[in-house]
Design an enzyme around this catalytic site. Structure first.
Site, PDB file in Angstrom:
ATOM      1  N   SER A 121     -37.168 -53.313  -0.100  1.00 54.49           N
ATOM      2  CA  SER A 121     -36.844 -52.608  -1.594  1.00 54.49           C
ATOM      3  C   SER A 121     -35.484 -53.183  -1.914  1.00 54.49           C
ATOM      4  O   SER A 121     -35.178 -53.275  -3.207  1.00 54.49           O
ATOM      5  CB  SER A 121     -37.311 -51.547  -1.891  1.00 54.49           C
ATOM      6  OG  SER A 121     -36.294 -50.528  -1.343  1.00 54.49           O
ATOM      7  N   HIS A 142     -43.082 -57.415  -1.782  1.00 56.37           N
ATOM      8  CA  HIS A 142     -42.407 -55.755  -2.076  1.00 56.37           C
ATOM      9  C   HIS A 142     -43.375 -55.068  -2.918  1.00 56.37           C
ATOM     10  O   HIS A 142     -43.501 -55.534  -3.970  1.00 56.37           O
ATOM     11  CB  HIS A 142     -41.226 -55.875  -2.906  1.00 56.37           C
ATOM     12  CG  HIS A 142     -40.495 -54.509  -3.118  1.00 56.37           C
ATOM     13  ND1 HIS A 142     -39.894 -54.265  -4.230  1.00 56.37           N
ATOM     14  CD2 HIS A 142     -40.642 -53.437  -2.358  1.00 56.37           C
ATOM     15  CE1 HIS A 142     -39.641 -53.099  -4.532  1.00 56.37           C
ATOM     16  NE2 HIS A 142     -40.007 -52.331  -3.436  1.00 56.37           N
ATOM     17  N   GLU A 154     -44.040 -57.736  -5.702  1.00 56.51           N
ATOM     18  CA  GLU A 154     -42.941 -58.853  -5.851  1.00 56.51           C
ATOM     19  C   GLU A 154     -42.998 -59.857  -4.747  1.00 56.51           C
ATOM     20  O   GLU A 154     -42.921 -59.326  -3.514  1.00 56.51           O
ATOM     21  CB  GLU A 154     -41.564 -58.432  -6.223  1.00 56.51           C
ATOM     22  CG  GLU A 154     -41.381 -57.447  -7.392  1.00 56.51           C
ATOM     23  CD  GLU A 154     -40.107 -56.613  -7.453  1.00 56.51           C
ATOM     24  OE1 GLU A 154     -39.716 -56.565  -8.449  1.00 56.51           O
ATOM     25  OE2 GLU A 154     -39.732 -56.351  -6.200  1.00 56.51           O
ATOM     26  N   ASN A 192     -36.520 -53.259  -9.947  1.00 60.28           N
ATOM     27  CA  ASN A 192     -35.486 -52.255  -9.544  1.00 60.28           C
ATOM     28  C   ASN A 192     -34.175 -52.806 -10.432  1.00 60.28           C
ATOM     29  O   ASN A 192     -33.395 -51.994 -10.732  1.00 60.28           O
ATOM     30  CB  ASN A 192     -35.186 -52.138  -8.195  1.00 60.28           C
ATOM     31  CG  ASN A 192     -35.984 -51.195  -7.592  1.00 60.28           C
ATOM     32  OD1 ASN A 192     -36.596 -50.182  -8.008  1.00 60.28           O
ATOM     33  ND2 ASN A 192     -36.091 -51.361  -6.232  1.00 60.28           N
TER      34      ASN A 192
END
Length: 506
Positions: A121, A142, A154, A192
């Site tokens: 991540s 991810h 992802e 993120n």
């Protein structure tokens, strides 16, 4: 339908590894579980069986399909047992040295055509692949926790990743019912990275003592329909998770001001005030329920003063209609009388600046956030300035609560609360598109599915109007003198030309 990957190996069988294994088995793959901790893989296999039995009991999975899934999951005795895998996904500890060693060992075991995927991540996919004999076979993959419920994945290409590998992973993701989004190998990838603005800007608002945590949460939920306020969200994720991510992305982008962390979370992390899981964070928790302070009562005001609205106020016509609906006495002269409550409605500027520039009596001047149509929100937000009299503050509060709508009174802030938080979110998203981190479409999907925002950040910008977002950012930069608020070229150009933030160049 035949699974794209016939045999999938999962290395690391914690919560993430189990979730990925569940998806792979439901897509039709034979799944081999491996973990260096003795007994962990077998525990994970049993947990998966229980998960499928629960889904059957709830009527969410046919018994035959659950039985097939259980039969496809096996425990691998060692890495060598993964030799037949055409996909191996790692979900081990977030350490670069550990992941590099693992994939170097796997290369000697699997076929040259096998796909290697990292569920990292926060680490660079390119860095993980460095030193491999076949770096083109490794990609980022991810998932988000809990894997079965978080339906976005992802797919990240490192510098040397073969595009065919990313296409295979994307197609496989669709087979088990999730949505793949393609990301370049940049810090934070998509979700993120895009999530930086919500918490960090709310923390800046709190650090300026504009409003307390509960008020900031209420404003963002009631004005923009966020499911959780930023402080509720940080309490849920816990600061031992969220603060290190803030620091990591900030440092990986070489101290880019847009991602600057907050001393508030650093201090709370050091003090162990982590959030819901320890019973105390930005809120206290009793039996897992947040103790949220009550809102201040609406003041009792015997007689309301007349109201004068600045000619430069945003949505001035709508403000007049709102005041009329609320039964206010409205002054329409070029200057306010000596008794009038003076109302300004800035975009990005603070009340103090407007009172000074327009030569208004600051003691009687308040601001109202009119970034959005009043009818589209569940809360009105008013801002005082350091000189505002308490009787004028109370009169404004009572007036704008006349129809029962919630009202929050905050201290002066360039951009109130919602303007500055949303503009920061939009600006970061626009710059991600400028950098080519992902396509605008994938960004919108990733954020709505991965963060649960009411709409994608580019759609937020289009709703407000890119030109208005630009004005907010320019004015905030003027108020604060902080490069954090400099507009992205993507936003600046589309705002100047009146284009959608989804507009890509031919």
């Amino acid at each position: 339908m035949q699974a794209i990957f016939q045999t999938a190996g999962i290395v690391g069988t914690g919560a993430m590894g189990r979730g990925i294994a569940q998806m792979a088995a439901q897509a039709g793959s034979t799944v081999l579980l491996f973990d260096v901790q003795p007994g962990a893989a077998e525990t994970a296999r049993q947990a998966l069986q229980q998960t499928w039995q629960t889904l059957v009991a709830k009527g969410k999975l046919p018994t035959a399909q659950a039985d097939d899934c259980c039969a496809r999951v096996h425990v691998a005795s060692g890495l060598e047992a993964l030799s037949a895998c055409d996909l191996v996904v790692e979900a081990v500890v977030e350490r670069l040295d550990v992941k590099r060693k693992l994939f170097a060992d796997l290369e000697t075991v699997v076929s040259p055509q096998a796909v290697l995927a990292t569920n990292t991540s926060s680490l660079s996919v390119t860095a993980i692949a460095a030193g491999l004999q076949r770096p083109g076979q490794l990609a980022g993959y991810h998932f988000f926790n809990p894997v079965p419920l978080m339906r976005v994945v992802e797919v990240i290409a490192g510098l040397k990743t073969n595009p065919v590998v990313c296409q295979q992973l994307s197609d496989f993701t669709r087979q088990f019912g999730h949505t793949p989004v393609a990301a370049q190998d940049t810090p934070g990838f998509i979700v993120n990275h895009a999530g930086r603005g919500y918490g960090t800007e709310a923390l800046r608002v709190a650090s300026e003592r504009v409003a307390d945590f509960a008020t900031i949460d209420r404003i963002l939920k009631d004005q923009m329909s966020f499911r959780l306020g930023p402080f509720e969200l940080m309490d849920l994720t816990a600061l031992d998770v969220s603060h290190p991510v803030m620091e990591s992305i900030y440092h990986q982008y070489f101290e880019e001001p847009r991602y600057r962390p907050s001393a508030i979370t650093a201090q709370r992390l050091a003090g162990g005030v982590l959030g819901k899981k320890v019973g105390e964070g930005f809120y206290r928790y009793a039996q897992g329920v947040a103790e949220i302070p009550a809102e201040p009562a609406v003041p009792a005001v015997k007689a309301l003063p007349p109201v004068w609205v600045s000619p430069k106020a945003a949505r001035r016509t709508e403000i007049y209609q709102l005041l009329k609906d609320l039964g206010a006495s409205i002054e329409t002269g070029q200057v306010p009388s000596g008794e009038a409550l003076i109302l300004v409605a800035p975009l990005g500027l603070d009340v103090t600046t407007l009172a000074a520039v327009e030569r208004l009596d600051p003691a009687r001047t308040l601001g109202i956030d009119m970034m959005l149509d009043d009818k589209a929100t569940r809360r009105r937000v008013l801002a005082t300035n350091p000189a505002t009299r308490s009787d004028m503050r109370d009169a404004a509060h009572a007036l704008f609560a006349q129809d029962g709508k919630s009202v929050s009174i905050i201290r002066d802030s360039g951009g109130f609360v919602t303007q500055r938080v949303v503009a920061t979110i939009v600006n970061i998203a626009a710059d991600m598109c400028q950098q080519g981190v992902c396509t605008p479409a994938d960004l919108e999907v990733a954020v709505t599915l991965g963060l649960g925002y009411p709409m994608g950040p580019l759609a937020m910008g289009d709703r407000i109007g890119p030109a208005n977002v630009l004005e907010i950012l320019f004015n905030m930069q003027t108020v604060y003198g902080d490069p954090r608020y400099r507009p992205s070229p993507w936003l600046r150009r589309r705002g100047a030309l009146g284009l959608s933030l989804m507009q890509q160049e031919e």
